[in-house]
Design a protein around this motif. Structure first.
Motif, PDB file in Angstrom:
ATOM      1  N   MET A   1      99.506 -16.277  16.500  1.00  0.00           N
ATOM      2  CA  MET A   1     100.542 -15.353  16.021  1.00  0.00           C
ATOM      3  C   MET A   1     100.895 -14.375  17.132  1.00  0.00           C
ATOM      4  O   MET A   1     100.065 -13.623  17.597  1.00  0.00           O
ATOM      5  N   ALA A   2     102.110 -14.417  17.568  1.00  0.00           N
ATOM      6  CA  ALA A   2     102.536 -13.504  18.624  1.00  0.00           C
ATOM      7  C   ALA A   2     103.286 -12.344  18.004  1.00  0.00           C
ATOM      8  O   ALA A   2     104.268 -12.534  17.298  1.00  0.00           O
ATOM      9  N   GLY A   3     102.805 -11.154  18.259  1.00  0.00           N
ATOM     10  CA  GLY A   3     103.514  -9.980  17.748  1.00  0.00           C
ATOM     11  C   GLY A   3     103.545  -9.958  16.245  1.00  0.00           C
ATOM     12  O   GLY A   3     102.606 -10.378  15.589  1.00  0.00           O
ATOM     13  N   PRO A  25      97.952  -4.845   6.143  1.00  0.00           N
ATOM     14  CA  PRO A  25      96.706  -4.946   6.916  1.00  0.00           C
ATOM     15  C   PRO A  25      96.581  -6.260   7.686  1.00  0.00           C
ATOM     16  O   PRO A  25      95.886  -6.327   8.690  1.00  0.00           O
ATOM     17  N   LEU A  26      97.270  -7.300   7.234  1.00  0.00           N
ATOM     18  CA  LEU A  26      97.219  -8.570   7.952  1.00  0.00           C
ATOM     19  C   LEU A  26      98.268  -8.630   9.068  1.00  0.00           C
ATOM     20  O   LEU A  26      98.413  -9.642   9.750  1.00  0.00           O
ATOM     21  N   ARG A 291      98.059 -14.819   2.398  1.00  0.00           N
ATOM     22  CA  ARG A 291      97.318 -15.816   3.197  1.00  0.00           C
ATOM     23  C   ARG A 291      97.880 -17.212   2.953  1.00  0.00           C
ATOM     24  O   ARG A 291      98.099 -17.985   3.886  1.00  0.00           O
ATOM     25  N   LEU A 296      97.340 -19.132   6.529  1.00  0.00           N
ATOM     26  CA  LEU A 296      95.987 -18.615   6.753  1.00  0.00           C
ATOM     27  C   LEU A 296      95.014 -19.263   5.765  1.00  0.00           C
ATOM     28  O   LEU A 296      95.423 -19.769   4.714  1.00  0.00           O
ATOM     29  N   PRO A 297      93.715 -19.221   6.064  1.00  0.00           N
ATOM     30  CA  PRO A 297      92.729 -19.748   5.117  1.00  0.00           C
ATOM     31  C   PRO A 297      92.641 -18.823   3.890  1.00  0.00           C
ATOM     32  O   PRO A 297      92.943 -17.635   3.997  1.00  0.00           O
ATOM     33  N   ASP A 300      87.707 -15.444  -0.592  1.00  0.00           N
ATOM     34  CA  ASP A 300      86.745 -15.587  -1.690  1.00  0.00           C
ATOM     35  C   ASP A 300      87.360 -15.034  -2.982  1.00  0.00           C
ATOM     36  O   ASP A 300      87.839 -13.907  -3.020  1.00  0.00           O
ATOM     37  N   VAL A 304      83.451  -9.081  -7.610  1.00  0.00           N
ATOM     38  CA  VAL A 304      82.504  -8.174  -6.954  1.00  0.00           C
ATOM     39  C   VAL A 304      81.867  -7.232  -7.963  1.00  0.00           C
ATOM     40  O   VAL A 304      80.992  -6.444  -7.614  1.00  0.00           O
TER      41      VAL A 304
ATOM     42  N   VAL B 304      80.077  -1.412  -4.311  1.00  0.00           N
ATOM     43  CA  VAL B 304      80.296  -2.511  -5.256  1.00  0.00           C
ATOM     44  C   VAL B 304      79.672  -3.803  -4.731  1.00  0.00           C
ATOM     45  O   VAL B 304      79.683  -4.819  -5.411  1.00  0.00           O
ATOM     46  N   THR B 321     101.386  -6.092  22.420  1.00  0.00           N
ATOM     47  CA  THR B 321     100.404  -6.618  21.469  1.00  0.00           C
ATOM     48  C   THR B 321     100.686  -8.067  21.086  1.00  0.00           C
ATOM     49  O   THR B 321     101.773  -8.387  20.618  1.00  0.00           O
ATOM     50  N   GLU B 322      99.707  -8.913  21.325  1.00  0.00           N
ATOM     51  CA  GLU B 322      99.740 -10.285  20.798  1.00  0.00           C
ATOM     52  C   GLU B 322      98.362 -10.554  20.241  1.00  0.00           C
ATOM     53  O   GLU B 322      97.366 -10.391  20.932  1.00  0.00           O
ATOM     54  N   ILE B 323      98.319 -10.996  18.997  1.00  0.00           N
ATOM     55  CA  ILE B 323      97.032 -11.259  18.391  1.00  0.00           C
ATOM     56  C   ILE B 323      96.890 -12.752  18.141  1.00  0.00           C
ATOM     57  O   ILE B 323      97.827 -13.416  17.711  1.00  0.00           O
ATOM     58  N   LEU B 326      93.528 -14.903  14.148  1.00  0.00           N
ATOM     59  CA  LEU B 326      93.416 -14.298  12.817  1.00  0.00           C
ATOM     60  C   LEU B 326      93.007 -15.361  11.793  1.00  0.00           C
ATOM     61  O   LEU B 326      92.202 -15.098  10.885  1.00  0.00           O
ATOM     62  N   ASP B 327      93.550 -16.567  11.939  1.00  0.00           N
ATOM     63  CA  ASP B 327      93.245 -17.646  10.989  1.00  0.00           C
ATOM     64  C   ASP B 327      91.756 -18.001  11.034  1.00  0.00           C
ATOM     65  O   ASP B 327      91.120 -18.175   9.981  1.00  0.00           O
ATOM     66  N   LEU B 330      89.707 -15.205   9.370  1.00  0.00           N
ATOM     67  CA  LEU B 330      89.822 -15.143   7.911  1.00  0.00           C
ATOM     68  C   LEU B 330      89.218 -16.361   7.226  1.00  0.00           C
ATOM     69  O   LEU B 330      89.070 -16.365   5.997  1.00  0.00           O
ATOM     70  N   ALA B 331      88.879 -17.372   8.007  1.00  0.00           N
ATOM     71  CA  ALA B 331      88.210 -18.542   7.429  1.00  0.00           C
ATOM     72  C   ALA B 331      86.761 -18.215   7.078  1.00  0.00           C
ATOM     73  O   ALA B 331      86.128 -18.924   6.294  1.00  0.00           O
ATOM     74  N   GLN B 334      84.251 -13.585   2.910  1.00  0.00           N
ATOM     75  CA  GLN B 334      84.180 -12.132   2.643  1.00  0.00           C
ATOM     76  C   GLN B 334      84.532 -11.279   3.851  1.00  0.00           C
ATOM     77  O   GLN B 334      83.964 -10.214   4.068  1.00  0.00           O
ATOM     78  N   VAL B 335      85.507 -11.772   4.604  1.00  0.00           N
ATOM     79  CA  VAL B 335      85.987 -11.031   5.766  1.00  0.00           C
ATOM     80  C   VAL B 335      87.383 -10.476   5.468  1.00  0.00           C
ATOM     81  O   VAL B 335      88.254 -11.213   5.032  1.00  0.00           O
ATOM     82  N   SER B 336      87.560  -9.181   5.670  1.00  0.00           N
ATOM     83  CA  SER B 336      88.879  -8.559   5.547  1.00  0.00           C
ATOM     84  C   SER B 336      89.298  -8.024   6.905  1.00  0.00           C
ATOM     85  O   SER B 336      88.491  -7.422   7.610  1.00  0.00           O
ATOM     86  N   VAL B 337      90.549  -8.233   7.234  1.00  0.00           N
ATOM     87  CA  VAL B 337      91.077  -7.755   8.513  1.00  0.00           C
ATOM     88  C   VAL B 337      92.143  -6.696   8.243  1.00  0.00           C
ATOM     89  O   VAL B 337      92.976  -6.862   7.355  1.00  0.00           O
ATOM     90  N   HIS B 338      92.065  -5.618   8.983  1.00  0.00           N
ATOM     91  CA  HIS B 338      93.063  -4.547   8.886  1.00  0.00           C
ATOM     92  C   HIS B 338      93.665  -4.320  10.266  1.00  0.00           C
ATOM     93  O   HIS B 338      92.976  -3.848  11.163  1.00  0.00           O
ATOM     94  N   LEU B 339      94.921  -4.663  10.416  1.00  0.00           N
ATOM     95  CA  LEU B 339      95.615  -4.406  11.681  1.00  0.00           C
ATOM     96  C   LEU B 339      96.463  -3.146  11.523  1.00  0.00           C
ATOM     97  O   LEU B 339      96.944  -2.850  10.432  1.00  0.00           O
ATOM     98  N   THR B 357      81.622  -8.194   3.899  1.00  0.00           N
ATOM     99  CA  THR B 357      80.599  -7.840   2.933  1.00  0.00           C
ATOM    100  C   THR B 357      79.593  -8.991   2.861  1.00  0.00           C
ATOM    101  O   THR B 357      79.835 -10.078   3.389  1.00  0.00           O
TER     102      THR B 357
END
Lengths: 377, 377
Positions: A1-3, A25-26, A291, A296-297, A300, A304, B304, B321-323, B326-327, B330-331, B334-339, B357
């Motif tokens: 993912m660019a930008g 957030p993504l 997602r 994206l994958p 869960d 919780v 929780v 910025t190039e990210i 991410l995929d 997130l695979a 219980q992983v959350s990403v905040h950009l 978590t």
């Protein structure tokens, strides 16, 4: 993912609002198409195009400004979305799924053809046909409009010949179909997510409570037997499997007095019965949908917390929006309030929702309903 | 609450962004003051005023458009905020708290005066004074700038006379103070919330890991003894109690080799060490801060999930910025990403964070660090 990539959403209401909040957030930007400026989604940072959801040119403009296209409501120009998808733009759910869902009779026929358990139904072309169906279904059935119905509009329980006449008056000019009344002990619902790679995740089975045909309460998890839960999960999984395209699907079911599970309706999008997932599951239905449609994958879907109950905050009057009692509601433990930024308030308009969590469904329900009572809107 | 109220935030970075996302469901609009247009907060729907944080006229314009005023950074014109508060506008944290925190030496003196346990420190006026302090502190100390330091800027470990000279070169023209190096086994942190009514809630004690003086990892809950936890909670509670004004406070502590707890620093705002609360606690620090400063009751601060680990996504290069990845991140379960929507990327710039978590801190840590490794930014 660019930008930064952009997600286009057809509709800018509360579902688009919560999708927009989950997209940030993504790293995604959102643009919505909505008939009115200042929509709930635009208030939380979505860009907006103001146009009718059936306006093909406006849908094309939305597509030009988005990397991914999705929907928050199925009453829109599905043919225009199909044309956009044909040019290579990722549109999810698939336009043919949206088109199918738009016509409830076609949806029922499709499910029946795929041997998905549903309540007996019949096409109804005229008053005579309705009477015949009513006799056939044991003199207790629903008459429903095929198109455009949601939140209680477009449903009538028929228990007499007079009811049929009333329904034909109320729904004058609209295509109808009939559905046998099936005595049920609970209404169930489940969110099923499928991403672009075909990965599928099923959320917990929940119980939904309707009043005036509007969903007013959702209890997670549904208090049903393990066998009933397995049956409901299997049925929902199968039903979703027949619908092309990625995204989250809201699947409403009946648990009959005999313990059978029938599909009631499918929404090809995030759904009121999945709002509880924001507090109660590892991945909210909103993040999951983002997602799912962006390749994206999936996250869960498990709980919780032991239990959660969601209650809708329905408008209590027709007036400019004024809310009171938020402080008293939030004083209750484990209560979250979500307001949608809508004005004016209208009777039964969905103005927000409350989710309470707890050690048991009963405790969560007490908290949620107490919190709802504290709020005036 | 009639209609929609607005919260003004001084600063529009990632903390303001997450406050804005948390304010929306409670029905609040946000406006930020930030030196640059298109700030992380503005991207998620905050209105914005573009001006320097020391611009008194701009702060007044912000106050005119807001019902409540708060901050996401303490390096701002606190005198101007005090004048605004004097006119009756609710400003939280209190301007005198912000002013106190701005000067780290005054902060230490204030804590010492209130018999809050801290590391021994000394004012340093010149090179001779620094040398004297270094001898006094057993030839191992920090030299720190009194003003404007954050994310590792403004701290130097002093182990030789040459180090002192280097620090005076690096920090030329800046007021300094010295702090004894206290050998510690862990760095701890805790978020403490106090609302306008004086209600106080303490979040779980967490462990923080710093590299190059930047927080890189937060482990919740901290793996310490029950006695150490109680000591840390009590100290943090007392320290926050001395600071006027409502809001969330981020309190950093040292757990010494001898098992003593000392306060390191206090931030009068939401804090990096509290990001984990979004996934791991009933009420996130961001919602809590919004509740605290708007007169609402505080929410439940308990976990929780059994455990959570947050890792920062620090920039790896100086570039637009190039990210990527991410995929893959997130695979992981219980992983959350905040950009944060920042561009350009800079080395060590906080571009986002990951919270994982898990059943244990070790499991959450494996997930979070694996996820971080998948991402390139």
């Amino acid at each position: 993912m660019a930008g930064t990539q952009t997600i286009g959403i057809v509709g800018g209401g509360q579902l688009a609002r919560m999708l927009t909040l989950a997209a940030a957030p993504l790293g995604f930007r959102v643009i919505v198409l909505d008939p009115k400026p200042g929509s709930p989604a635009a208030q939380v940072g979505a860009a907006e195009i103001t146009a009718d959801l059936y306006d093909a040119a406006a849908l094309r403009r939305l597509a030009e400004r988005a990397d991914y296209l999705t929907i928050e409501i199925e009453h829109l120009n599905a043919q225009a979305l199909a044309a956009i998808a044909a040019l290579g733009k990722p549109v999810n759910p698939a336009p043919q799924t949206i088109e199918l869902i738009q016509d409830k009779l076609r949806q029922k026929e499709f499910l029946a053809r795929n041997t998905i358990a549903i309540a007996p139904f019949a096409d109804v072309k005229d008053l005579a046909g309705a009477k015949k169906a009513w006799q056939h279904f044991g003199r207790k059935m629903f008459l429903k409009t095929r198109h455009g119905a949601y939140d209680g509009r477009g449903n009538m329980l028929i228990q007499s010949e007079q009811d049929i006449q009333q329904a034909f008056d109320r729904f004058a000019g609209q295509a109808l179909y009939a559905e046998q009344f099936v005595p049920f002990k609970k209404e169930l619902a489940v969110m099923v997510a499928r991403n672009i790679s075909g990965e599928v995740r099923v959320y917990p089975i929940v119980e939904t409570i309707h009043k005036r045909n509007i969903c007013v309460e959702v209890r997670a998890p549904a208090e049903i037997t393990a066998a009933e839960r397995k049956r409901a999960e299997k049925l929902a999984f199968e039903a979703a499997g027949h619908l092309p395209g990625a995204g989250v699907f809201g699947i409403e079911m009946f648990l009959t007095n005999g313990g059978k599970v029938l599909i009631n309706e499918i929404a090809p999008r995030v759904h009121n019965s999945g709002h509880y997932t924001t507090e109660a599951c590892h991945t909210s239905q909103f993040e999951q949908h983002i997602r799912a449609i962006t390749g994206l994958p999936l996250g869960d879907t498990s709980l919780v917390v032991p239990a959660a109950v969601m209650v809708n905050i329905l408008g209590e009057r027709d007036a400019p929006t004024e809310i009171a009692g938020l402080d008293d509601a939030l004083a209750l433990p484990q209560v979250s309030v979500h307001l949608y930024g809508k004005s004016p308030t209208k009777i039964d308009r969905k103005m927000g929702h409350i989710t309470a969590t707890g050690a048991t469904v009963a405790q969560a329900k007490r908290r949620a309903t107490s919190a709802r009572r504290k709020i005036s809107i």
